[in-house]
Design a protein around this motif. Structure first.
Motif, PDB file in Angstrom:
ATOM      1  N   VAL A 265      54.619 -47.870 147.068  1.00  0.00           N
ATOM      2  CA  VAL A 265      54.278 -46.470 146.814  1.00  0.00           C
ATOM      3  C   VAL A 265      52.769 -46.313 146.655  1.00  0.00           C
ATOM      4  O   VAL A 265      52.167 -45.368 147.188  1.00  0.00           O
ATOM      5  CB  VAL A 265      55.011 -45.945 145.564  1.00  0.00           C
ATOM      6  N   ALA A 266      52.137 -47.243 145.955  1.00  0.00           N
ATOM      7  CA  ALA A 266      50.694 -47.163 145.745  1.00  0.00           C
ATOM      8  C   ALA A 266      49.926 -47.273 147.063  1.00  0.00           C
ATOM      9  O   ALA A 266      48.975 -46.512 147.306  1.00  0.00           O
ATOM     10  CB  ALA A 266      50.246 -48.262 144.788  1.00  0.00           C
ATOM     11  N   GLU A 267      50.337 -48.203 147.924  1.00  0.00           N
ATOM     12  CA  GLU A 267      49.633 -48.372 149.199  1.00  0.00           C
ATOM     13  C   GLU A 267      49.841 -47.175 150.112  1.00  0.00           C
ATOM     14  O   GLU A 267      48.886 -46.668 150.726  1.00  0.00           O
ATOM     15  CB  GLU A 267      50.093 -49.657 149.891  1.00  0.00           C
ATOM     16  N   ALA A 270      47.750 -44.358 148.857  1.00  0.00           N
ATOM     17  CA  ALA A 270      46.318 -44.577 149.035  1.00  0.00           C
ATOM     18  C   ALA A 270      45.866 -44.320 150.464  1.00  0.00           C
ATOM     19  O   ALA A 270      44.752 -43.834 150.693  1.00  0.00           O
ATOM     20  CB  ALA A 270      45.954 -46.003 148.621  1.00  0.00           C
ATOM     21  N   VAL A 271      46.718 -44.632 151.433  1.00  0.00           N
ATOM     22  CA  VAL A 271      46.331 -44.427 152.840  1.00  0.00           C
ATOM     23  C   VAL A 271      46.770 -43.063 153.366  1.00  0.00           C
ATOM     24  O   VAL A 271      46.447 -42.703 154.495  1.00  0.00           O
ATOM     25  CB  VAL A 271      46.875 -45.547 153.754  1.00  0.00           C
ATOM     26  N   ASN A 292      58.888 -40.730 142.508  1.00  0.00           N
ATOM     27  CA  ASN A 292      58.970 -39.336 142.062  1.00  0.00           C
ATOM     28  C   ASN A 292      57.649 -38.572 142.112  1.00  0.00           C
ATOM     29  O   ASN A 292      57.631 -37.409 142.541  1.00  0.00           O
ATOM     30  CB  ASN A 292      59.567 -39.261 140.659  1.00  0.00           C
ATOM     31  N   PRO A 293      56.506 -39.147 141.667  1.00  0.00           N
ATOM     32  CA  PRO A 293      55.260 -38.372 141.734  1.00  0.00           C
ATOM     33  C   PRO A 293      54.874 -37.946 143.150  1.00  0.00           C
ATOM     34  O   PRO A 293      54.403 -36.827 143.359  1.00  0.00           O
ATOM     35  CB  PRO A 293      54.223 -39.337 141.138  1.00  0.00           C
ATOM     36  N   VAL A 294      55.085 -38.833 144.124  1.00  0.00           N
ATOM     37  CA  VAL A 294      54.756 -38.494 145.514  1.00  0.00           C
ATOM     38  C   VAL A 294      55.711 -37.431 146.043  1.00  0.00           C
ATOM     39  O   VAL A 294      55.305 -36.473 146.708  1.00  0.00           O
ATOM     40  CB  VAL A 294      54.801 -39.745 146.410  1.00  0.00           C
ATOM     41  N   ALA A 333      49.175 -34.175 150.640  1.00  0.00           N
ATOM     42  CA  ALA A 333      49.855 -34.206 149.345  1.00  0.00           C
ATOM     43  C   ALA A 333      49.942 -35.622 148.792  1.00  0.00           C
ATOM     44  O   ALA A 333      49.683 -35.866 147.609  1.00  0.00           O
ATOM     45  CB  ALA A 333      51.252 -33.600 149.471  1.00  0.00           C
ATOM     46  N   THR A 334      50.297 -36.570 149.640  1.00  0.00           N
ATOM     47  CA  THR A 334      50.433 -37.948 149.150  1.00  0.00           C
ATOM     48  C   THR A 334      49.083 -38.556 148.807  1.00  0.00           C
ATOM     49  O   THR A 334      48.955 -39.330 147.850  1.00  0.00           O
ATOM     50  CB  THR A 334      51.195 -38.834 150.162  1.00  0.00           C
ATOM     51  N   LEU A 335      48.036 -38.177 149.539  1.00  0.00           N
ATOM     52  CA  LEU A 335      46.693 -38.648 149.199  1.00  0.00           C
ATOM     53  C   LEU A 335      46.278 -38.182 147.808  1.00  0.00           C
ATOM     54  O   LEU A 335      45.588 -38.901 147.079  1.00  0.00           O
ATOM     55  CB  LEU A 335      45.675 -38.153 150.232  1.00  0.00           C
TER      56      LEU A 335
END
Length: 356
Positions: A265-267, A270-271, A292-294, A333-335
């Protein structure tokens, strides 16, 4: 600096990302990793150029249970050996990332060497709960991890990921995997060993991807195979056992379908890749919490493992990947949920503790 984060890649990779960041900030620093013979660290740590000190493993129960009664004897020997390592290498700080290597490290360092704790998961494990009680600083990937007074910084990631320019690398990445240069591409993976449910559902939907003009890069795991009949004059469906260059895979893709471990999820965040998350169906439910946050920000979709079918992939994933406007909105949004700077932030926290 002694880093303790053995066992899984989710513990080891943040530790190594921190090590790299510390070395960029302080080239005169020395980093030593703690680990065990059975963990992935026995391969990953030397490959990154850091010395590895081996200690006995101390398996950690996820929750307070009767297994805790067995811990004292297992811990005692590991703590003694870890204390010997800390003295021999002249440790100025111990940084733990949880798991069965961290508990002996925390107990060996207590009262002798300053401790910094980092929690990558949405729910903290027992080792980090213990370590946080006498740590100088505590950091976490997300809010409400269960560690009080933790500073939320995200997860330290490899420099090749945090500095990735997907657009600039796109053409090279597409050529490297034999993908269509301009067609939409879905990246699929289920962890380093693959995931059978993901492999089955996505590969069975290959005709739908072909009909929609979508290419697929599918890492199925070294012990699995995926048989897909290529449709002439359509973007390629490319199955591979393993992805050695995740930066190239991320650059080649327009969206990703994957598990939702904390590192993944973090990677992905981040991209800036729009994501379809399929949480691992067992455990304590933390993979869904990681995603959930994404999902809440609009950068991802979450589907339970048991609901992932070829029909769902064809009806939901295919139109999503074909919709460039929606993908652009999801990418933004994900960024917004990502933490590209977490490695440097944690490195500075650690160096401040040493200076203090």
């Amino acid at each position: 600096m002694v880093v303790a984060g053995g066992g899984t890649a989710g513990h080891i990779e943040p530790a190594l990302a921190l090590a790299d960041a510390v070395m960029r900030l302080r080239p005169d620093a020395r980093v030593v990793a703690l680990g065990t013979e059975r963990g992935l660290e026995s391969r990953l740590v030397p490959a990154r150029g850091y010395p590895l000190e081996l200690i006995p493993p101390v398996p950690m129960p996820r929750k307070p249970t009767a297994d805790l009664l067995k811990l004292p004897l297992k811990v005692r020997g590991a703590v003694k050996q870890t204390r010997d390592v800390l003295e021999r290498v002249g440790a100025d700080v111990v940084v733990g990332f949880g798991g069965y290597v961290s508990l002996p490290a925390y107990l060996a360092a207590r009262g002798r060497v300053p401790i910094v704790v980092h929690e990558a998961n949405a729910k903290s494990g027992l080792a980090n709960k213990v370590g946080a009680k006498f740590a100088e600083r505590v950091a976490a990937a997300v809010p409400d991890s269960g560690l009080s007074d933790a500073r939320v910084i995200g997860i330290p990631l490899r420099h090749s990921i945090t500095t990735l320019n997907r657009a600039a690398l796109r053409a090279e990445a597409r050529r490297a995997f034999g993908l269509h240069p301009t067609a939409p591409v879905l990246l699929v993976f289920g962890g380093s060993q693959g995931a059978r449910s993901i492999n089955t559902a996505v590969s069975a939907a290959a005709p739908a991807f072909a009909a929609a003009g979508i290419g697929v890069l599918h890492a199925h795991g070294p012990k699995n195979t995926v048989a897909v009949q290529q449709v002439p004059n359509t973007p390629a469906y490319v199955p591979v056992p393993y992805l050695e260059r995740m930066d190239l895979a991320y650059a080649a893709a327009d969206a990703v379908l994957c598990r939702s471990g904390a590192m993944t999820v973090a990677e992905v965040s981040a991209v800036g890749l729009p994501a379809i998350f399929v949480p691992l169906p067992h455990g304590n439910g933390e993979q869904a919490l990681n995603a959930n946050p994404v999902v809440a920000a609009g950068g991802g979709v979450l589907i339970p493992d048991e609901q992932l079918t070829p029909e769902w992939v064809a009806a939901t994933v295919v139109p999503l990947v074909a919709d460039r406007q929606r993908l652009a909105a999801m990418s933004a949004a994900t960024l917004s949920t990502g933490h590209r700077e977490a490695d440097v932030v944690l490195a500075r926290m650690v160096l401040e503790v040493v200076k203090k």
